[in-house]
Design a protein around this motif. Sequence first.
Motif, PDB file in Angstrom:
ATOM      1  N   ALA B 255       0.845  -1.205   0.000  1.00 46.19           N
ATOM      2  CA  ALA B 255       0.000   0.000   0.000  1.00 46.19           C
ATOM      3  C   ALA B 255       0.867   1.237   0.000  1.00 46.19           C
ATOM      4  N   THR B 256       0.615   2.122  -0.950  1.00 45.52           N
ATOM      5  CA  THR B 256       1.436   3.322  -1.046  1.00 45.52           C
ATOM      6  C   THR B 256       0.633   4.494  -1.588  1.00 45.52           C
ATOM      7  N   VAL B 257       1.057   5.689  -1.223  1.00 40.80           N
ATOM      8  CA  VAL B 257       0.575   6.920  -1.846  1.00 40.80           C
ATOM      9  C   VAL B 257       1.814   7.629  -2.346  1.00 40.80           C
ATOM     10  N   LYS B 258       1.921   7.821  -3.659  1.00 39.55           N
ATOM     11  CA  LYS B 258       3.114   8.504  -4.169  1.00 39.55           C
ATOM     12  C   LYS B 258       2.888   9.022  -5.582  1.00 39.55           C
ATOM     13  N   PRO B 259       3.711  10.005  -5.993  1.00 34.02           N
ATOM     14  CA  PRO B 259       3.609  10.494  -7.371  1.00 34.02           C
ATOM     15  C   PRO B 259       4.134   9.425  -8.317  1.00 34.02           C
ATOM     16  N   VAL B 260       3.356   9.117  -9.341  1.00 30.64           N
ATOM     17  CA  VAL B 260       3.776   8.101 -10.323  1.00 30.64           C
ATOM     18  C   VAL B 260       3.474   8.606 -11.726  1.00 30.64           C
ATOM     19  N   LEU B 261       3.990   7.884 -12.708  1.00 31.73           N
ATOM     20  CA  LEU B 261       3.722   8.197 -14.107  1.00 31.73           C
ATOM     21  C   LEU B 261       2.590   7.318 -14.615  1.00 31.73           C
ATOM     22  N   VAL B 262       1.607   7.934 -15.288  1.00 37.15           N
ATOM     23  CA  VAL B 262       0.530   7.158 -15.918  1.00 37.15           C
ATOM     24  C   VAL B 262       0.478   7.534 -17.398  1.00 37.15           C
ATOM     25  N   GLU B 263       0.168   6.553 -18.244  1.00 36.24           N
ATOM     26  CA  GLU B 263       0.186   6.792 -19.691  1.00 36.24           C
ATOM     27  C   GLU B 263      -0.904   7.763 -20.131  1.00 36.24           C
ATOM     28  N   ASN B 264      -0.559   8.629 -21.085  1.00 35.61           N
ATOM     29  CA  ASN B 264      -1.540   9.594 -21.604  1.00 35.61           C
ATOM     30  C   ASN B 264      -2.812   8.913 -22.089  1.00 35.61           C
ATOM     31  N   GLU B 265      -2.641   7.741 -22.720  1.00 35.03           N
ATOM     32  CA  GLU B 265      -3.818   7.037 -23.220  1.00 35.03           C
ATOM     33  C   GLU B 265      -4.376   6.104 -22.160  1.00 35.03           C
ATOM     34  N   SER B 266      -4.623   6.641 -20.978  1.00 34.79           N
ATOM     35  CA  SER B 266      -5.258   5.863 -19.918  1.00 34.79           C
ATOM     36  C   SER B 266      -6.338   6.735 -19.313  1.00 34.79           C
ATOM     37  N   VAL B 267      -7.266   6.099 -18.640  1.00 33.98           N
ATOM     38  CA  VAL B 267      -8.319   6.875 -17.981  1.00 33.98           C
ATOM     39  C   VAL B 267      -7.717   7.737 -16.874  1.00 33.98           C
ATOM     40  N   LEU B 268      -6.756   7.190 -16.121  1.00 31.22           N
ATOM     41  CA  LEU B 268      -6.128   7.936 -15.025  1.00 31.22           C
ATOM     42  C   LEU B 268      -5.581   9.283 -15.493  1.00 31.22           C
ATOM     43  N   ALA B 269      -5.005   9.302 -16.695  1.00 29.51           N
ATOM     44  CA  ALA B 269      -4.386  10.534 -17.191  1.00 29.51           C
ATOM     45  C   ALA B 269      -5.414  11.622 -17.484  1.00 29.51           C
ATOM     46  N   GLN B 270      -6.684  11.250 -17.643  1.00 32.89           N
ATOM     47  CA  GLN B 270      -7.715  12.247 -17.967  1.00 32.89           C
ATOM     48  C   GLN B 270      -8.327  12.866 -16.707  1.00 32.89           C
ATOM     49  N   ILE B 271      -7.891  12.421 -15.537  1.00 35.16           N
ATOM     50  CA  ILE B 271      -8.502  12.887 -14.282  1.00 35.16           C
ATOM     51  C   ILE B 271      -7.795  14.159 -13.832  1.00 35.16           C
ATOM     52  N   ASN B 272      -8.436  15.290 -14.026  1.00 31.38           N
ATOM     53  CA  ASN B 272      -7.802  16.571 -13.760  1.00 31.38           C
ATOM     54  C   ASN B 272      -8.473  17.338 -12.622  1.00 31.38           C
ATOM     55  N   ASN B 273      -7.714  18.304 -12.093  1.00 30.68           N
ATOM     56  CA  ASN B 273      -8.220  19.206 -11.057  1.00 30.68           C
ATOM     57  C   ASN B 273      -8.813  18.464  -9.869  1.00 30.68           C
ATOM     58  N   GLU B 274     -10.049  18.840  -9.468  1.00 31.29           N
ATOM     59  CA  GLU B 274     -10.571  18.288  -8.215  1.00 31.29           C
ATOM     60  C   GLU B 274     -11.288  16.952  -8.394  1.00 31.29           C
ATOM     61  N   VAL B 275     -11.186  16.386  -9.603  1.00 33.54           N
ATOM     62  CA  VAL B 275     -11.881  15.118  -9.851  1.00 33.54           C
ATOM     63  C   VAL B 275     -11.123  13.967  -9.189  1.00 33.54           C
ATOM     64  N   ASN B 276     -11.866  13.008  -8.691  1.00 34.50           N
ATOM     65  CA  ASN B 276     -11.302  11.804  -8.069  1.00 34.50           C
ATOM     66  C   ASN B 276     -11.618  10.579  -8.931  1.00 34.50           C
ATOM     67  N   ILE B 277     -10.823   9.544  -8.759  1.00 36.35           N
ATOM     68  CA  ILE B 277     -11.073   8.279  -9.465  1.00 36.35           C
ATOM     69  C   ILE B 277     -10.689   7.126  -8.564  1.00 36.35           C
ATOM     70  N   VAL B 278     -11.467   6.056  -8.646  1.00 36.79           N
ATOM     71  CA  VAL B 278     -11.126   4.826  -7.928  1.00 36.79           C
ATOM     72  C   VAL B 278     -11.249   3.666  -8.908  1.00 36.79           C
ATOM     73  N   ILE B 279     -10.214   2.845  -8.968  1.00 34.09           N
ATOM     74  CA  ILE B 279     -10.244   1.653  -9.826  1.00 34.09           C
ATOM     75  C   ILE B 279     -10.101   0.426  -8.942  1.00 34.09           C
ATOM     76  N   PHE B 280     -11.141  -0.394  -8.918  1.00 36.95           N
ATOM     77  CA  PHE B 280     -11.078  -1.655  -8.178  1.00 36.95           C
ATOM     78  C   PHE B 280     -10.823  -2.768  -9.176  1.00 36.95           C
ATOM     79  N   ASN B 281      -9.979  -3.717  -8.807  1.00 40.27           N
ATOM     80  CA  ASN B 281      -9.838  -4.898  -9.637  1.00 40.27           C
ATOM     81  C   ASN B 281     -10.332  -6.108  -8.848  1.00 40.27           C
ATOM     82  N   GLY B 282     -11.446  -6.672  -9.286  1.00 44.27           N
ATOM     83  CA  GLY B 282     -12.044  -7.812  -8.593  1.00 44.27           C
ATOM     84  C   GLY B 282     -11.842  -9.080  -9.377  1.00 44.27           C
ATOM     85  N   ASP B 283     -11.800 -10.220  -8.675  1.00 44.94           N
ATOM     86  CA  ASP B 283     -11.490 -11.463  -9.388  1.00 44.94           C
ATOM     87  C   ASP B 283     -12.581 -11.868 -10.372  1.00 44.94           C
ATOM     88  N   SER B 284     -13.832 -11.515 -10.093  1.00 43.75           N
ATOM     89  CA  SER B 284     -14.897 -11.851 -11.039  1.00 43.75           C
ATOM     90  C   SER B 284     -15.155 -10.730 -12.023  1.00 43.75           C
TER      91      SER B 284
END
Lengths: 408, 408
Positions: B255-284
């Motif tokens: 578990a970590t919180v840190k600055p990382v690089l995300v690819e421009n062609e990813s959903v994460l890269a489109q999250i700007n300003n005060e917007v939040n995003i959560v990505i869960f990966n579930g086995d099903s």
Amino acid sequence: MIKIAIMGYGVVGSGLVELIDENREAKKCNEEIVITSILVRNKEKHKNKNHSEVLTTDIEEFFSKESDIVVEVMGEITKSLIYVKRALNLKKHVVTANKDLLAEYGEELFELANENGVALKFEASIGGGIPVIKSLIESLEGNNINSIKAILNGTTNFILTKMDKEKLSYEEALKEAQELGFAEANPEADVMGYDAARKLSLLSTLAFRKKVSWKNINIQGITEVESVDFDYADKINCKVKLLCISNNSDEGVYATVKPVLVENESVLAQINNEVNIVIFNGDSIGEIILIGKGAGKMPTGSAVYADVLDIVNKRFTKITAFKREEAKIIENLQGECSAVLRIENSKEQDIIKKCANEFTFIQVLQTQIEGETGVLVKANSEIEIDRFIDGLLANSYVKSIKKIIKID
Amino acid sequence: MIKIAIMGYGVVGSGLVELIDENREAKKCNEEIVITSILVRNKEKHKNKNHSEVLTTDIEEFFSKESDIVVEVMGEITKSLIYVKRALNLKKHVVTANKDLLAEYGEELFELANENGVALKFEASIGGGIPVIKSLIESLEGNNINSIKAILNGTTNFILTKMDKEKLSYEEALKEAQELGFAEANPEADVMGYDAARKLSLLSTLAFRKKVSWKNINIQGITEVESVDFDYADKINCKVKLLCISNNSDEGVYATVKPVLVENESVLAQINNEVNIVIFNGDSIGEIILIGKGAGKMPTGSAVYADVLDIVNKRFTKITAFKREEAKIIENLQGECSAVLRIENSKEQDIIKKCANEFTFIQVLQTQIEGETGVLVKANSEIEIDRFIDGLLANSYVKSIKKIIKID
């Protein structure tokens, strides 16, 4: 102990059964879920699966077994309607993944569920495993939803992704989708946009609290999308996506399913292959975006299982939107509108001059196509663009015009 | 009729009251919700707001008024803890937006709620209006969650967006965020990553069904992020984001919180300003992505209101994850790892040769910075990269190394 009887043991049914068994073994559910009957067409086909001892081909036998919840994952319409009504009348909670059934008979079925004081749950019917319905009717309940934008059909999104990334023609991409099992042998419901429209109808009805029948939705599939449309899209940093759009206002509801242009630097543009996305715009919450796999055994099975757990945990939500009056449908997108126009003509300079005179903004797009002028135009409304198109078509030197709107 | 008493009448409290009043007038809720008391520090300050007749500064008076639900939106810790415990012991359902309170005292509070047979709901504590908690604990209940990736702090995302799009320095962007009210006068909790870590702790505990205390999370804020990091990011088609990451495996939790690089062609890269995003990966279910405004009066108010409606409609979910044993924490990211290394040194050719010998893939990144070598490297694990860094630092001609990992 909760008893569950399942109609259908195909892809989704098998996924559900796996999840019930896994979670029972892991003791993760506070109530034991027992499968009392599974209705199939051919017992032989399923004899090596788990729970083969409760298989039946006989609907009377199916209903003779005790059950608190009936799950309908047969994916038919006529039979499903009869059986689901019977289950509801027997005061059994029902979970279905059948958007076609609900798009056609939602009003009757939800009414019946409410009369009998039971739940009719349907999370898996839209967006596979994405919690679209629950988010909309529970988490966004205090909001007035102004608009929905969504990609809800995995088959067409897969085809468009292939056409874009691998430069395939529509026919080649469709063939590949069929070979990989992403498209049916008869792909009509998907490629003509009907499947997406049925889902948009359900979402819009729930979101706007007035009935939006799928037959009233303006539908255009992807069969007319050509490779060259992607070239044009590329020139203005866009992608082509089959979008479901519905907007609610005092004037009425605008609802459409059609191929549109979305900007590369948008979340919509990142949604590839079988992934689905739903964007709700609520008056309090602003934009809420939900993304996930729109189909498949386990994602869809997971959504059905979540509905079952909601019933086990008595988390009920009464659905009343379907008996509301039919929404008034508006034909054109309100507000500012951008579109790429592909104009087949013999007088390019004249066309460009006409565009420049008419619109607040134009950008001429270079093309290799003989006799075609490509222009990105921006107008105060879609109607303005349509009137301009009608005017041009009245000219003898304009043969045809294809319009693809761009969505912000 | 449901009686509700609210502690706090600030931004979120005002949003909630507006929604209660609006929805009561529109008769959209099946039960009338009546506000019986509002606890404030200063009555004078709120005297022109609606419901000024039920304002009180006295906690005894507050608890003397009848209520079925107590909402805590004061945003303190010590007082909130005492009052929330008192409310739970009085068998009142509690709704809170207070992630700090839950990150510190979640175990005790959820236990108390369960003992008293009441709900303790907290949707607004993570991701503002986004239905993160409900999706996780209800819709994904049948899944084993393998990983979480998220942007959960609007302040830092605003600052990073400004640094990227307007080429501001960290200090300039922070100043602008403070002027616009997106950052506190003392921004420590945000820029040091503590706020994000507390939210990740709650999410990971719920998702992995074992306790992940925020103090065990490896935290790195954005105070060391420089403009040149965005230049490097740009060269490899990436953006810099403050990401919350947690992965669950048999070996333990990373578990970590840190600055990382995300690819421009990813959903994460489109999250700007005060917007939040959560990505869960579930086995099903695979990857489920939820996006929306992470803060603000109405988005957060809407999430609190949704919790209230869940209680009104008796949609309860018992939370037991916080009393589970503490997760074993793994220090490094498992599996293949890419990272940009910024190596301050006096022997560039030697550094590049060493990188090329060590890693399966390297890409030298041009830079204007005197005496710095920038390299994108790919290794079989993060540990491999860290060992290489330690080895280099032992060389007299390497002064410092900054590492930013790239996330797929």
